[in-house]
Design a protein around this motif. Structure first.
Motif, PDB file in Angstrom:
ATOM      1  N   TYR A 150      11.971   8.917   0.285  1.00 13.77           N
ATOM      2  CA  TYR A 150      10.833   8.858   0.998  1.00 13.77           C
ATOM      3  C   TYR A 150       9.700   7.486   0.267  1.00 13.77           C
ATOM      4  O   TYR A 150       8.679   7.410   0.539  1.00 13.77           O
ATOM      5  CB  TYR A 150       9.827   9.990   0.966  1.00 13.77           C
ATOM      6  N   GLU A 151      10.311   6.763  -0.790  1.00 14.76           N
ATOM      7  CA  GLU A 151       9.736   6.002  -1.198  1.00 14.76           C
ATOM      8  C   GLU A 151       9.595   4.514  -0.328  1.00 14.76           C
ATOM      9  O   GLU A 151       8.658   3.731  -0.486  1.00 14.76           O
ATOM     10  CB  GLU A 151      10.288   5.383  -2.569  1.00 14.76           C
ATOM     11  N   TYR A 152      10.647   4.576   0.655  1.00 15.59           N
ATOM     12  CA  TYR A 152      10.517   3.409   1.675  1.00 15.59           C
ATOM     13  C   TYR A 152      10.633   4.121   3.263  1.00 15.59           C
ATOM     14  O   TYR A 152      11.064   5.130   3.386  1.00 15.59           O
ATOM     15  CB  TYR A 152      11.756   2.638   1.456  1.00 15.59           C
ATOM     16  N   PRO A 153      10.325   3.221   3.889  1.00 13.23           N
ATOM     17  CA  PRO A 153      10.535   3.838   5.263  1.00 13.23           C
ATOM     18  C   PRO A 153      12.169   4.123   5.705  1.00 13.23           C
ATOM     19  O   PRO A 153      12.870   3.500   5.032  1.00 13.23           O
ATOM     20  CB  PRO A 153      10.273   2.513   6.411  1.00 13.23           C
ATOM     21  N   LEU A 154      12.378   5.181   6.561  1.00  8.25           N
ATOM     22  CA  LEU A 154      13.935   5.502   6.497  1.00  8.25           C
ATOM     23  C   LEU A 154      14.538   4.758   7.550  1.00  8.25           C
ATOM     24  O   LEU A 154      15.948   4.828   7.555  1.00  8.25           O
ATOM     25  CB  LEU A 154      13.897   7.085   6.984  1.00  8.25           C
ATOM     26  N   VAL A 155      13.868   3.987   8.333  1.00 12.21           N
ATOM     27  CA  VAL A 155      14.758   3.485   9.705  1.00 12.21           C
ATOM     28  C   VAL A 155      14.298   1.966   9.558  1.00 12.21           C
ATOM     29  O   VAL A 155      13.307   1.564   9.162  1.00 12.21           O
ATOM     30  CB  VAL A 155      14.437   3.939  10.881  1.00 12.21           C
ATOM     31  N   GLU A 156      15.228   1.287  10.242  1.00 18.06           N
ATOM     32  CA  GLU A 156      15.403  -0.054  10.246  1.00 18.06           C
ATOM     33  C   GLU A 156      14.949  -0.629  11.738  1.00 18.06           C
ATOM     34  O   GLU A 156      15.583   0.402  12.541  1.00 18.06           O
ATOM     35  CB  GLU A 156      16.555  -0.992   9.985  1.00 18.06           C
TER      36      GLU A 156
ATOM     37  N   TRP B 244       7.339   9.070   7.782  1.00 17.95           N
ATOM     38  CA  TRP B 244       7.825   9.199   6.631  1.00 17.95           C
ATOM     39  C   TRP B 244       6.524   9.235   5.481  1.00 17.95           C
ATOM     40  O   TRP B 244       6.308   9.599   4.524  1.00 17.95           O
ATOM     41  CB  TRP B 244       8.657   8.063   6.280  1.00 17.95           C
ATOM     42  N   LYS B 245       5.331   8.510   6.286  1.00 18.72           N
ATOM     43  CA  LYS B 245       4.252   8.480   5.389  1.00 18.72           C
ATOM     44  C   LYS B 245       3.484   9.714   5.154  1.00 18.72           C
ATOM     45  O   LYS B 245       2.840   9.861   4.505  1.00 18.72           O
ATOM     46  CB  LYS B 245       3.292   7.217   5.908  1.00 18.72           C
ATOM     47  N   SER B 246       3.740  10.646   6.313  1.00 17.39           N
ATOM     48  CA  SER B 246       3.122  11.852   6.298  1.00 17.39           C
ATOM     49  C   SER B 246       3.820  12.801   5.050  1.00 17.39           C
ATOM     50  O   SER B 246       3.222  13.921   4.941  1.00 17.39           O
ATOM     51  CB  SER B 246       3.370  12.597   7.771  1.00 17.39           C
ATOM     52  N   VAL B 247       4.844  12.328   4.754  1.00 14.08           N
ATOM     53  CA  VAL B 247       5.448  13.295   3.510  1.00 14.08           C
ATOM     54  C   VAL B 247       4.733  12.900   2.237  1.00 14.08           C
ATOM     55  O   VAL B 247       4.686  11.701   1.662  1.00 14.08           O
ATOM     56  CB  VAL B 247       6.757  13.024   3.209  1.00 14.08           C
ATOM     57  N   SER B 248       4.023  13.797   1.634  1.00 17.62           N
ATOM     58  CA  SER B 248       3.453  13.826   0.207  1.00 17.62           C
ATOM     59  C   SER B 248       4.486  13.243  -0.637  1.00 17.62           C
ATOM     60  O   SER B 248       5.287  13.927  -0.653  1.00 17.62           O
ATOM     61  CB  SER B 248       2.539  14.754  -0.232  1.00 17.62           C
ATOM     62  N   LYS B 249       3.892  12.138  -1.505  1.00 19.06           N
ATOM     63  CA  LYS B 249       4.828  11.869  -2.647  1.00 19.06           C
ATOM     64  C   LYS B 249       4.933  12.845  -3.588  1.00 19.06           C
ATOM     65  O   LYS B 249       6.073  12.856  -4.352  1.00 19.06           O
ATOM     66  CB  LYS B 249       4.415  10.559  -3.268  1.00 19.06           C
ATOM     67  N   ASP B 250       4.131  13.784  -3.645  1.00 19.33           N
ATOM     68  CA  ASP B 250       4.348  14.931  -4.634  1.00 19.33           C
ATOM     69  C   ASP B 250       5.027  16.129  -3.760  1.00 19.33           C
ATOM     70  O   ASP B 250       5.531  17.002  -4.579  1.00 19.33           O
ATOM     71  CB  ASP B 250       2.844  15.469  -4.901  1.00 19.33           C
ATOM     72  N   ARG B 251       5.179  16.005  -2.690  1.00 18.96           N
ATOM     73  CA  ARG B 251       6.109  17.068  -2.152  1.00 18.96           C
ATOM     74  C   ARG B 251       7.866  16.957  -2.375  1.00 18.96           C
ATOM     75  O   ARG B 251       8.082  15.707  -1.884  1.00 18.96           O
ATOM     76  CB  ARG B 251       5.999  17.171  -0.459  1.00 18.96           C
ATOM     77  N   SER B 252       8.302  17.671  -2.933  1.00 16.51           N
ATOM     78  CA  SER B 252       9.594  17.235  -3.322  1.00 16.51           C
ATOM     79  C   SER B 252      10.703  17.413  -2.172  1.00 16.51           C
ATOM     80  O   SER B 252      11.814  16.607  -1.909  1.00 16.51           O
ATOM     81  CB  SER B 252      10.148  18.096  -4.414  1.00 16.51           C
TER      82      SER B 252
END
Length: 1099
Positions: free
Chosen positions: A604-610, A700-708
Motif C-alpha cells: 500500500y505504499e504505492y498504487p496497486l494498479v497500472e 488504496w489511499k483509503s487504507v491507513s498506513k498504520d493499518r497492517s
C-alpha cells in the motif's frame, strides 16, 4: 549581522530548541518577514553575483565546496532537511508550516523549485506533497525539456514560457527542477515546466544517470522537448529509443504515449526538410522496435530555431571592450509561435492521461512511484541501446540453459556422493578444482557464443559477471548440500570440532596423572562439556547464516525472474532484520501472519494498479456471469455494485443468449443501428467499468498506513482489490508448494522448487490481470515485485530452518555421546573405578549408530540409482500414455480425463510409481539384510567363530577408529562378555528399523517427481488442454520467451470442454491449430479475434 546571530542563538537556547545552524536560523528569520518573496529574490541575485565573482565559468560545472556554490536552492534544501531532522513540538511545527507556506508562495510566484537533487539523487517528495497541497484540484499540463549540456534548454524555456531558470555557460542545472506557469486556457490551470540537467556532460560522465533523467521525463510528462544544437544527436536519439522501450517495462502509472518534439536550435538554415533523412530514421526505428505506441513522434514534431543571441561590438568598435550580447528578434518571434504549437499538440496526450494527473498531487504520487522504480530496477536504464538489452536477455537465457545442462541432477548427485565422508576442508579441496574447471569450460563456451552473436563490450562484461555469479551460487548450493549430506556437515563440523576439543581436554587431564574423586570428576566433566556446547552454539551465528541464506535464495530466484525483481540492495536487503529477528520458538502460523502484515504495508505504499487507455471491449459487455467467474477481485462487492448500478439506471441485464446475439449484432452488422435496449446496456456497462476503474485506482489511499491488514470481510474498508488477500494467496501458494509428504513437513529448498514457485506467482499475476483487463488496468510493477520479494523472504526462512534443524540434530547427536565420554573420563581419573560394562554398552550403541547411518546413506544412493532409469518421467510422458488409452478406456475414465486431466495423470503416475517404489523397497530390504549380516559378523569375530571380518564390517570398523581409541578396558574378558550380552538387543533393534522408501529418502524425491508430473498448472486458455512442457529442463521462468507454455502433444477438440457454436448450438470440433487470425472466438463470457487472443496469451 553578528548581533542578529547572537540574538537568535540566545533566544533558541532559552526556548530549549535544537539549532539547525546559523545559516538555517537566518533563513527562517527571512521567511518570517512580510516581504519574504522579495527578500528571497534579492538573496538569489546576490548569491549568483557572489558566485560569479569567486568561481570561474569552468569551475562552476565541477563539484565545489559549499562556500563557493551557495545558492538559494541550497538554502531551501538545507531548510527542508533540517525540518525533517528536528523533534516534533509546537514551535518546530509552526516553523515547518511557515517553510511549507513560503515554499508554496515561492512556487506559485513562478520561481523554479527542486524536484530531484542532482548532487545526491534525492527526491524530497514528502515535503513537496505538503507544499503542493495548495494546488489541489488545479489541472496541470506537464512539459519537460531534455537535451545535451549547453544546448540552451533553460534559455528556451525562459523565452517560451516566461520562466526563471538559471542560465549560464557550463552545467547550470543539476538534477531536475520545476516551475509553474499560470494558464489562461480552459483545458488546464497551470503548465508545469520541468527543466533537467544537461545530458552527455563531461563532468558527470554517467550515461546511466542520463538515461534515468530521460526515462523519468517521458514517464511523467505530457510533452517532452528534445533540445539539440544543430543536427540530430545520434547518442541522444539512441538513448531516447531505449527509454521508450523501458517505458514498456516499467508497469507503473505514467503518462500514456507522451508527445515528443525535437528542436534543432542555433541553425543558420531553418529548412527542416534538410533533416528529413534523420527524422525518417528516428520514426522508422521506433516502428521497427514496436515502440510507436510508447511515444508520439511525427514529422511535424520536428522544428528548427536560429541562435538566441548575437554578439556585437560597441559603437567605438573597440576590441578591448567586451562584446554586447543581444537577443535575436527572430528567435523570440519563432519561439512564441512554437510555444502555441507545442501546447496545442500536448492536448491529445493531456486528454489521454486526464485520469492520472488531475492535479499536482496526483502527478507527484506517480512521480514518486516512477522515481522509486528507477531506483530499484537498474536494468531499466543500464543498457546503451535496445539491441544491447535484447542481446543481454537472449544471452542470459543461453547461459541459464547451459547451467542447467552442466549442473544436471546426475552431476549434483555424483558430487554429493563423493562428499559423504569428507570434512569441510576436504569438501573445499574437492569443489575448488571442480568449480575452476566448470568456470573455464563455461567461459570458453560463452566466449564462442559472444563472438558468434557479435556482442558489445558492455554486454560481454555483464554476461561474464552473470555467468561467474551463477557458477559461484551453483557451487555454493552444492557446497551446502555436500555439507548437509556429510552429516549435515556445515554445522556438523562445528560439533565435530567441539567433540574434538572436549576429547583433547580429557586427554590433557589424563596425561597429567591427576586423580580425582568421582564427584569432582563428574563436576569437572560437566563444566568442560557445557563450555564446549556454549562455544559450538556461539559459532553458529544466526545473523550470518540468515544473511547468506537470503543472498543464496535471491541469486537462484534471479535466474527465473528478471523483470519484476528489484536490485538486492535496494529492494530485498531491507527485509534482512525481520528475518534475523525471528526465533525458532515462533510458530509458523504467527510467522505467516506477520509476513502478510509486513508485505501488505509494503504493497500500500504505492498504487496497486497500472492504468491503460480506457478503451472497453464493446464485443464483451460486463455481466454478472463475468463477475461470478472472478477469483481474485472482490466478487461480492462487485456483484452488489453492479446490480445496484443497473437498478439505479432502470436497466435489465440481458440473458447469456441475448448477450451472444448482441455480440453477433455488434460484430457482424456494426454499420447498422442496434436496438435501444442493446445500446443502452452496452453504454451502461461502459459507464460502470469507468466508475469502478476510478474507484480501484484511488481506493488504496483509503487504507491507513498504520493499518497492517485489510480483512476480506471488513465492512469498514470496501476494496475491489485487497492486497492482503492477494498476498495471503501468494503465501499459501508457497506453503503448499513447499510441503512434503505430510502437512508438517517442509521440503528442501532446491532450484527446481524455486522455479516452480516463480511460475506459480507469475500465473497468479496473469490471472489477476485478466480480471482487471475489462477496466483497462493491470497490476503495477511495485506490487508484482512485492509478491516476488515476499516469496524470497519466506523461502529464505525455510532454507535457514533447514540449516538450523540440522544443527540442532547434530547437537543432539553429541548429547547422545555425553554419557560415554563422561564414563570414559571418570574411569581414567578416578582410582579403582572400572567401567568395562558401560564401555561395552557404549561401544555397541555407537556401532549400531554407525551401521544405521551406513544403511541410510547407501539406501539413498540405491534410491537415486533406481530413479535414474526414469529420468524421462514427466507430465508429457504420462500424458502420452493416457492419450494412448483413450480408444480403449471406459466411459467414466474417459470423462474424468476430459474434465480433470491433471487428476487422471496423477493417478496414472501413482500406478507407475507404486511399481517403482516396490522395486526400490526390495532393494532396500536386501541392503538392510547386508548390514544385519555385517552386524552378526561382528559378534562372530568376538566369539572367535570368524577370524576375518567381511568388507562392510571392515569399512565400519575403520570409520569407528576414534571410538575404539577412546575405549578403556580393565578386564578384557569381562568387557567382551558385556559386548556379547548386547547382541540380542542390537539385532532386534536393528531388525525393527524401517527400510522402506518413505523412511529412507531424505531428498523429497516423490514430491519432486510429483511436481514434474503435475507440471505447469496452466491450461491452454482456449481448448483447456493442460500445458505438457517440462519447464524444469530450461532454467528460466515458465512462460518466458525461451520457456513458453504449450500443448506439445497437440490441442484438444473444443467440444471436449463443452464448447459449442453460438448460432447453431452445435459442438465445436475445431482445434487451436485450425483457427485463423481473423476469426472470432468465444471463451467463457469473452469474445475476441483469434489474433488478439494470442497476443493476450503470448506465454
Amino acid at each position: 549581522m553578528t548581533l542578529v546571530r547572537q540574538d537568535i542563538t540566545e533566544r533558541r537556547q532559552k526556548q530549549g530548541l535544537t539549532t539547525g545552524g546559523v545559516i538555517y536560523d537566518l533563513f527562517v528569520e527571512m521567511l518570517k518577514t512580510s516581504d519574504a518573496l522579495m527578500c528571497l529574490n534579492l538573496l538569489s541575485i546576490e548569491l549568483k553575483e557572489q558566485r560569479n565573482r569567486v568561481v570561474s565559468t569552468g569551475e562552476q560545472a565541477n563539484q565545489l565546496p559549499i562556500q563557493k556554490k551557495l545558492s538559494l536552492e541550497l538554502l531551501w534544501r538545507n531548510a527542508i532537511v533540517c525540518r525533517q531532522s528536528h523533534p516534533s513540538d509546537d514551535d518546530n511545527e509552526s516553523i515547518e508550516r511557515l517553510i511549507v507556506q513560503r515554499y508554496f508562495e515561492y512556487i506559485r510566484a513562478g520561481f523554479p523549485f527542486e524536484i530531484i537533487d542532482g548532487d545526491n539523487y534525492y527526491f524530497p517528495h514528502s515535503f513537496l506533497a505538503k507544499a503542493l497541497s495548495n494546488f489541489r484540484n488545479k489541472r496541470i499540463l506537464v512539459i519537460s525539456v531534455i537535451g545535451p549540456q549547453n544546448s540552451g534548454k533553460s534559455t528556451l524555456l525562459n523565452y517560451m514560457f516566461g520562466t526563471f531558470f538559471d542560465v549560464r555557460d557550463g552545467r547550470c542545472t543539476r538534477g531536475i527542477y520545476g516551475s509553474f506557469v499560470k494558464s489562461n486556457r480552459r483545458d488546464f490551470d497551470y503548465i508545469m515546466i520541468i527543466d533537467t540537467e544537461g545530458l552527455l556532460g563531461v563532468e558527470r560522465e554517467d550515461k546511466e544517470f542520463d538515461r534515468r533523467l530521460v526515462l523519468f521525463c517521458l514517464a511523467v510528462s505530457h510533452l517532452v522537448i528534445v533540445n539539440m544544437i544543430g543536427e540530430v544527436n545520434e547518442s541522444l536519439k539512441t538513448m531516447l529509443t531505449l527509454c521508450a522501450d523501458s517505458l514498456k517495462q516499467m508497469n507503473v502509472n505514467r503518462v500514456p504515449q507522451p508527445t515528443v518534439h525535437f528542436i534543432l536550435n542555433q541553425k543558420a538554415d531553418l529548412n527542416i526538410q534538410n533533416n528529413q533523412a534523420a527524422i525518417d530514421k528516428i520514426i522508422a526505428d521506433l516502428k521497427s522496435f514496436d515502440l510507436s505506441g510508447m511515444i508520439d513522434i511525427k514529422p511535424e514534431t520536428f522544428h528548427t530555431l536560429p541562435n538566441a543571441f548575437k554578439k556585437e561590438r560597441g559603437p567605438l568598435n573597440d576590441t578591448n571592450l567586451p562584446c554586447l550580447i543581444k537577443t535575436e528578434p527572430d528567435f523570440i518571434e519563432l519561439v512564441q509561435l512554437l510555444c502555441g504549437k507545442i501546447v496545442n499538440s500536448a492536448l491529445a496526450c493531456l486528454s489521454r492521461s486526464s485520469e492520472q494527473f488531475t492535479d499536482p498531487l496526483h502527478w507527484l504520487q506517480s512521480a514518486i512511484t516512477v522515481f522509486d522504480t528507477l531506483q530499484k530496477f537498474a536494468d531499466l536504464t543500464y543498457y546503451r541501446d535496445i539491441d544491447e538489452r535484447r542481446q543481454d536477455y537472449e544471452i542470459r537465457e543461453y547461459i541459464s540453459a547451459k547451467l542447467a545442462e552442466e549442473f544436471s541432477s546426475p552431476y549434483r548427485d555424483q558430487i554429493t556422493a563423493e562428499s559423504v565422508n569428507k570434512n569441510e576442508r576436504q569438501i573445499e579441496e574437492m569443489l575448488i578444482p571442480e568449480m575452476e574447471k566448470k568456470q573455464k569450460d563455461l567461459n570458453e563456451d560463452l566466449e564462442k557464443h559472444l563472438k558468434s552473436t557479435k556482442t558489445s563490450d558492455t554486454i560481454r562484461k555483464r554476461c561474464k559477471q552473470f555467468l561467474l555469479a551463477q557458477i559461484i551460487e551453483q557451487f555454493n548450493a552444492l557446497r551446502t548440500t555436500c555439507k548437509m549430506v556429510s552429516e549435515r556437515a556445515q554445522v556438523q563440523l562445528l560439533v565435530q570440532s567441539g567433540t574434538g576439543d572436549l576429547k583433547q581436554l580429557i586427554e590433557d587431564i589424563i596425561a597429567k596423572g591427576t586423580l580425582m574423586s568421582e564427584q569432582s570428576a563428574s563436576e569437572d566433566f560437566d563444566h568442560m562439556y557445557n563450555s564446549i556446547i556454549k562455544n559450538i552454539k556461539k559459532n553458529f551465528d544466526k545473523k550470518e547464516r540468515v544473511t547468506l541464506a537470503l543472498r543464496h535464495i535471491y541469486s537462484i530466484y534471479c535466474i527465473y525472474e528478471k523483470n519484476c525483481l528489484p536490485d538486492y540492495n535496494s529492494g530485498v536487503l531491507n527485509h534482512l532484520p525481520w528475518l534475523q529477528h525471528l526465533t525458532s520458538e515462533v510458530q509458523e502460523e504467527y510467522i505467516l501472519d506477520e509476513l502478510a502484515v509486513l508485505f501488505t504495508q509494503v504493497a500500500y505504499e504505492y498504487p496497486l494498479v497500472e492504468e491503460h487507455t480506457f478503451t472497453p471491449d464493446a464485443m464483451n459487455p460486463y455481466s454478472t456471469k463475468v463477475i461470478e467467474d472472478l477469483v481474485h477481485l472482490n466478487q461480492k462487492l462487485l456483484k452488489h455494485r453492479f446490480k445496484q448500478f443497473l437498478a439505479s439506471n432502470s436497466i435489465t441485464e440481458p440473458t447469456q443468449k441475448e448477450l451472444s446475439t448482441l455480440r453477433y449484432v455488434l460484430n457482424a452488422i456494426k454499420n447498422q443501428v442496434v436496438t435501444s435496449k442493446e445500446e443502452k446496456y452496452t453504454a451502461a456497462t461502459k459507464n460502470f467499468l469507468c466508475l469502478i476503474r476510478k474507484d480501484i485506482k484511488h481506493e488504496w489511499k483509503s487504507v491507513s498506513k498504520d493499518r497492517s491488514i485489510v480483512s476480506d470481510d471488513d465492512s469498514h474498508v470496501q476494496l475491489h482489490i485487497q492486497a492482503s488477500k492477494l498476498l495471503r494467496n501468494v503465501i499459501q501458494s508457497i506453503v503448499k508448494a513447499t510441503r512434503g509428504n505430510t502437512a508438517d513437513e517442509t521440503r528442501q529448498i532446491q532450484t527446481d522448487l524455486i522455479q516452480k514457485i516463480v511460475g506459480v506467482i507469475s500465473t497468479l499475476i496473469k490471472d489477476i490481470n485478466l480480471e482487471l483487463s475489462p477496466f483497462c488496468l493491470s497490476l503495477n510493477k511495485p506490487l508484482k515485485s512485492t509478491f516476488h520479494i515476499c516469496a524470497i523472504v519466506l523461502l529464505t526462512k525455510y532454507y535457514y530452518n533447514e540449516q538450523e534443524n540440522h544443527f540442532l540434530q547434530t547437537l543432539n547427536t553429541l548429547n547422545n555421546t555425553k554419557d560415554h565420554l563422561k564414563s570414559y573420563f571418570i574411569t581414567m581419573v578416578v582410582l579403582n573405578i572400572s567401567n568395562d560394562s558401560n564401555g561395552a554398552v557404549s561401544l555397541c550403541k555407537q556401532l549400531k549408530d554407525y551401521m544405521l547411518k551406513s544403511f541410510v546413506d547407501e539406501g539413498q544412493k540405491s534410491i537415486n540409482s533406481e530413479l535414474r532409469k526414469y529420468d524421462n518421467l514427466n507430465r508429457k510422458w504420462v500424458q502420452d500414455r493416457c492419450d494412448g488409452e483413450l480408444l480403449s478406456a471406459e466411459k467414466k475414465w474417459f470423462m474424468d480425463y476430459i474434465e480433470n486431466p491433471t487428476k487422471v495423470i496423477e493417478q496414472s503416475f501413482n500406478d507407475t510409481w507404486n511399481n517403482i517404489k516396490q522395486s526400490i523397497n526390495q532393494n532396500l530390504i536386501q541392503l538392510k539384510m547386508y548390514h544385519i549380516e555385517a552386524l552378526v559378523n561382528f559378534f562372530y569375530c568376538i566369539q572367535a567363530q570368524l577370524y576375518k571380518p567381511d568388507i562392510k564390517l571392515m569399512e565400519i570398523t575403520k570409520a569407528m577408529t576414534t571410538v575404539y581409541h577412546s575405549c578403556t578396558i580393565d578386564n578384557l574378558s569381562a568387557f567382551l562378555h558385556c559386548v556379547l550380552q548386547e547382541k540380542g538387543a542390537m539385532l532386534t533393534e536393528f531388525g525393527t528399523q524401517k527400510c522402506d522408501f518413505d523412511t529412507i529418502d531424505t531428498q523429497d524425491t516423490y514430491a519432486r517427481l510429483l511436481d514434474k508430473i503435475r507440471g505447469c498448472p496452466d491450461r491452454c486458455p482456449w481448448c483447456q488442454r493442460p500445458c505438457d512442457v517440462d519447464h524444469t529442463l530450461i532454467k528460466s521462468n515458465p512462460g518466458s520467451e525461451s520457456n513458453k507454455r504449450r500443448c506439445a502433444t497437440g490441442h484438444a477438440l473444443r467440444a471436449m470442454n463443452g464448447y459449442k457454436f453460438e448460432e447453431t448450438d452445435e459442438a465445436s470440433l475445431f482445434m487451436c491449430e485450425q483457427i485463423k487470425d481473423g476469426q472470432t472466438i468465444v471463451v467463457g463470457s469473452l469474445r475476441k479475434r483469434w489474433s488478439q487472443f494470442k497476443l493476450d496469451h503470448r506465454d
